[in-house]
Every structure is written in structure tokens, then in C-alpha cells.
Design a protein around this motif. Sequence first.
Motif, PDB file in Angstrom:
ATOM      1  N   ARG A  92       0.914  -1.377  -0.112  1.00  0.00           N
ATOM      2  CA  ARG A  92       0.082   0.092   0.027  1.00  0.00           C
ATOM      3  C   ARG A  92       0.829   1.128  -0.019  1.00  0.00           C
ATOM      4  N   ALA A  93       1.911   1.295   0.638  1.00  0.00           N
ATOM      5  CA  ALA A  93       2.834   2.388   0.769  1.00  0.00           C
ATOM      6  C   ALA A  93       3.456   2.359  -0.449  1.00  0.00           C
ATOM      7  N   ARG A  94       3.989   1.543  -1.093  1.00  0.00           N
ATOM      8  CA  ARG A  94       4.621   1.812  -2.429  1.00  0.00           C
ATOM      9  C   ARG A  94       3.740   2.196  -3.370  1.00  0.00           C
ATOM     10  N   ALA A  95       2.471   1.790  -3.456  1.00  0.00           N
ATOM     11  CA  ALA A  95       1.384   2.130  -4.313  1.00  0.00           C
ATOM     12  C   ALA A  95       1.067   3.819  -4.217  1.00  0.00           C
ATOM     13  N   TRP A  96       1.144   4.068  -2.961  1.00  0.00           N
ATOM     14  CA  TRP A  96       0.498   5.616  -2.731  1.00  0.00           C
ATOM     15  C   TRP A  96       1.926   6.493  -3.000  1.00  0.00           C
ATOM     16  N   LEU A  97       2.960   6.010  -2.712  1.00  0.00           N
ATOM     17  CA  LEU A  97       4.128   6.926  -3.025  1.00  0.00           C
ATOM     18  C   LEU A  97       4.252   7.014  -4.440  1.00  0.00           C
ATOM     19  N   THR A  98       4.220   5.966  -5.136  1.00  0.00           N
ATOM     20  CA  THR A  98       4.283   5.901  -6.791  1.00  0.00           C
ATOM     21  C   THR A  98       3.354   6.708  -7.523  1.00  0.00           C
ATOM     22  N   GLU A  99       1.961   6.589  -6.721  1.00  0.00           N
ATOM     23  CA  GLU A  99       1.020   7.245  -7.495  1.00  0.00           C
ATOM     24  C   GLU A  99       1.256   9.027  -7.190  1.00  0.00           C
ATOM     25  N   HIS A 100       1.649   9.174  -5.853  1.00  0.00           N
ATOM     26  CA  HIS A 100       1.921  10.645  -5.791  1.00  0.00           C
ATOM     27  C   HIS A 100       3.059  11.508  -5.802  1.00  0.00           C
ATOM     28  N   LEU A 101       4.193  10.604  -6.219  1.00  0.00           N
ATOM     29  CA  LEU A 101       5.450  11.027  -6.626  1.00  0.00           C
ATOM     30  C   LEU A 101       5.401  11.431  -8.139  1.00  0.00           C
ATOM     31  N   ALA A 102       4.410  11.857  -8.501  1.00  0.00           N
ATOM     32  CA  ALA A 102       4.203  12.282 -10.045  1.00  0.00           C
ATOM     33  C   ALA A 102       3.950  13.802  -9.947  1.00  0.00           C
TER      34      ALA A 102
ATOM     35  N   GLY B 150      -2.817  12.156   3.175  1.00  0.00           N
ATOM     36  CA  GLY B 150      -2.686  10.995   3.029  1.00  0.00           C
ATOM     37  C   GLY B 150      -2.473   9.960   4.282  1.00  0.00           C
ATOM     38  N   GLY B 151      -2.406  10.910   5.296  1.00  0.00           N
ATOM     39  CA  GLY B 151      -2.500  10.261   6.740  1.00  0.00           C
ATOM     40  C   GLY B 151      -1.149   9.558   7.172  1.00  0.00           C
ATOM     41  N   TRP B 152       0.108   9.945   6.632  1.00  0.00           N
ATOM     42  CA  TRP B 152       1.245   9.407   6.597  1.00  0.00           C
ATOM     43  C   TRP B 152       2.025  10.084   7.596  1.00  0.00           C
TER      44      TRP B 152
ATOM     45  N   GLU C 249       2.017   8.080  20.236  1.00  0.00           N
ATOM     46  CA  GLU C 249       1.216   7.537  21.251  1.00  0.00           C
ATOM     47  C   GLU C 249       0.017   8.446  21.749  1.00  0.00           C
ATOM     48  N   ALA C 250      -0.687   8.735  20.735  1.00  0.00           N
ATOM     49  CA  ALA C 250      -1.706   9.277  20.971  1.00  0.00           C
ATOM     50  C   ALA C 250      -2.866   9.148  19.997  1.00  0.00           C
ATOM     51  N   GLU C 251      -4.291   9.040  20.259  1.00  0.00           N
ATOM     52  CA  GLU C 251      -5.157   8.886  19.357  1.00  0.00           C
ATOM     53  C   GLU C 251      -6.002  10.172  19.172  1.00  0.00           C
ATOM     54  N   GLY C 252      -6.670  10.140  17.753  1.00  0.00           N
ATOM     55  CA  GLY C 252      -7.535  11.052  17.493  1.00  0.00           C
ATOM     56  C   GLY C 252      -6.924  12.502  16.855  1.00  0.00           C
ATOM     57  N   TYR C 253      -5.757  12.266  16.243  1.00  0.00           N
ATOM     58  CA  TYR C 253      -5.139  13.641  15.759  1.00  0.00           C
ATOM     59  C   TYR C 253      -4.982  13.409  14.040  1.00  0.00           C
ATOM     60  N   GLY C 254      -5.564  12.362  13.668  1.00  0.00           N
ATOM     61  CA  GLY C 254      -5.620  12.434  11.916  1.00  0.00           C
ATOM     62  C   GLY C 254      -4.516  11.449  11.541  1.00  0.00           C
ATOM     63  N   ASN C 255      -4.009  10.915  12.362  1.00  0.00           N
ATOM     64  CA  ASN C 255      -2.556  10.168  12.103  1.00  0.00           C
ATOM     65  C   ASN C 255      -3.068   8.480  11.842  1.00  0.00           C
ATOM     66  N   ARG C 256      -2.400   8.005  10.801  1.00  0.00           N
ATOM     67  CA  ARG C 256      -2.523   6.545  10.763  1.00  0.00           C
ATOM     68  C   ARG C 256      -1.322   5.813  11.621  1.00  0.00           C
TER      69      ARG C 256
END
Length: 404
Positions: A15-25, A57-59, A65-72
Motif C-alpha cells: 500500500r505504501a509503495r502504491a501510494w508513493l508511486t501514485e503521488h510522486l508524480a 494521505g495520513g502518513w 502515542e496518542a489517538e484522534g489527531y488524524g494520523n495513521r
Amino acid sequence: MDFGFGPEDEELRGRARAWLTEHLAGPYADIRGLGGPGSEHEAVAPRRAWERELGRGGWIGQGWEAEGYGNRRLSLTGQVVWAEEYAALRAPARVGHIGENLLAPTLIAYGSPEQRDRFLPAIARGEELWCQGYSEPGAGSDLAGVRTAAVREPRGGAAGLLRVTGQKIWTSLAREADWCFVLARTEAGSRRHRGLSFLLVRMDQPGRVEVRPIRQMSGTSEFNEVFFDGAVAEEVVGGEGNGWTVAMGLLALERGVSTLVQQIGFAAELERVLASYAASHTAPGAEDAVLRDRLVQQWAQLRTMRWNALRTLGASPDPGAPSVAKLLWGGWHRRLGELAVAVRGAAASAGPADWAPGTPYENGLDEAQRLFLFTRADTIYGGSDEIQRNIIAERVLGLPKESR
């Protein structure tokens, strides 16, 4: 810790490879491989836009160590997988590293709920950038000697504004940052570790904050000196007088997963040095046994550093681990710079052919020369080798403290 990657990690890798390939364009295709230590001046504006792309992208903030801040949220191995793919596809160096990997975990550990709510979402979205105000002209590796002071305006009493006055130096990304976390003395007459506070200062304060680039021998200016003249500190993290505890907690965080990310970049640099060696040693009998042995040692030492970093992440907190890591990578990277010019041979000692006295080398230095010049500082910045050895001797081995 299990050093292996499980099925979930490999699924994440895809998933990471696919996202990076798509967006590094598109607009980001041209900034692949740009930025980073020694090259922070490169493509700052598009790299800042890339930071917001990562946020969407949430990366950003995968290890918080905290929830609820929009991070994956990712496991330690998941964070390593992401870093490996990021490096493999030569994504640009992060301009948001200081906020994500240094300030955010510090706020999670020492900050108030209000401070976390104010600053973490903006970092997670890639919208606010940070720089670090620690070192001073007279207090580099000996951080307890800081003289930058912050005092409250008398008319406000205990609730008055804190005004910061002093100078910080070697401040990476200060020209691009929106905020700076500053270690300052808030107790008049205090010395060493006492009376320090960890302050959050907005950089956009005309007449109150001045940034001056520091020209390096490589011709670049990614480091800066920052002057505060009554600048307002909007927040105190961890309470006044507790700055040393917060500052040391941040330095321990600096050498966590980010150490592994750094090593992935080191591996790419080593690959390029190896490729240079292979290209220049094609004729029969051209092999250099000593040079070849040094290359093998660099490879083996990098692998050892990786396993040590993984072992450290999976173990109980060790007060000496950050210092050991700094000693290992600082010396290794400096030796790599020396090896890079050794592989290039005599040509590495010459400047660009069209260079004239008084003009910068910046556009004429090749990669080996840049690597050599920048890595001379690796055993000094971030705490010199001498300081790291003192920490290990005193805090881990229990040897008598150095006389002061």
C-alpha cells in the motif's frame, strides 16, 4: 522485539509503495531525492507542499502515542516498512521532521491536553513547520550553559507574557519554520540545569525574531543563527523550571525510529559510493585491496547499526542507548564521506573547472565532495563524541563525573 516482517507489514509495504508511486508524480516528480542534511536548501517550496500531501494521505505521526489527531497508527515494524519504501522511491527529504518526530512526541509526553489539541493536528496535516532552538554560541554540546533568557512582563504578574531574548545557532530550517521550541532560562541567576523552561515561540514576529543564514564550506546555508529580541513565547511545556527534563526527553526521542530512517538514507549513499567504485575499477588489475576492504567494513558496520537500532527499540529504556547510537552513526557517516572522495581519487580534490576565487562552490561540487564536507560535522553536531562518551561513562558505567 521480533526483527522479522509479518504479513500485515508486507501488506502495508504494498500500500505504501502504491501510494508513493501514485503521488510522486506531476509536480513532485522533479523533487525526488532532494533535500536532507547538507542539502536542506533544495526545493523548499515544493517539499513544503509535499508535506501537506503526506498529511492528506495520513502518513504523518505514525508512531505518536496518542489517538484522534488524524494520523495513521503503525507498529514499529510498520514504521520501518514505510521508511524503507519512502527511501527506495527516493521521496524528498522531509521538512516536517522536527515537528513530527521531535516536538509532537514531546508534547504527548509532557504537554497539556490544550497544547496537544492546538499543535498536533496542524503537524499531522503538514501545515505548520518547526525548528529547534537549543544550541547557542557558548552552549553547543554543553546544553546546560544556555544563556537565552525569558522574563515575564511586570504588569502582567504571574499571567504576564514571557519575553525571550538571546541567540540560538545551527538552527536547521529556521527560515522555513512557523514555530521554534526554545530552551531558555526563566529563573534569573539560575545555573546549569536549574531554572530552564521549554518554550514555544512563533517565528513570524517582525522585529522580534531575526534569522541569518550561516554559510558553510560546502557553499550551502541550511543552518542559521536566530536572534530573539523580546519575542513572545506563547506556551511553556512541562511547567516553568522543568525545561531540562523536557529537553532531555526530546533528545531521547530524536534517536528512536528516526535513527532507522536515517540509516536507510545512509544505505542509499553507500550504494552510490559502491557504484562509483565499480565504475572506476573496470580494468583488470585495477582493484585496490585496501579500498575494497574499507567498503566491506562500511557495509558490515551499517548492518550492525541497523540491528542495534532495532534491538534498542524493542528493549527497555536505556539511558546510554541514544549516546551509543550517536557515536556509531556519526563516526560511520564521517568515514563514508572520506571513503567517497578516496574512491573518486585525485579528481575529488579539485573544485569545479570554471570556479573563480570569491564565487561559491555550491553548483560545482560533485556528490562525493558534498558528502565529505558535510560529514566532517557529524561527530560534532547533536552532541559531540566527547559529550556522548561522558554520558555513557557517568550515567551507564557509573564512573566519577568530570570535574567542572
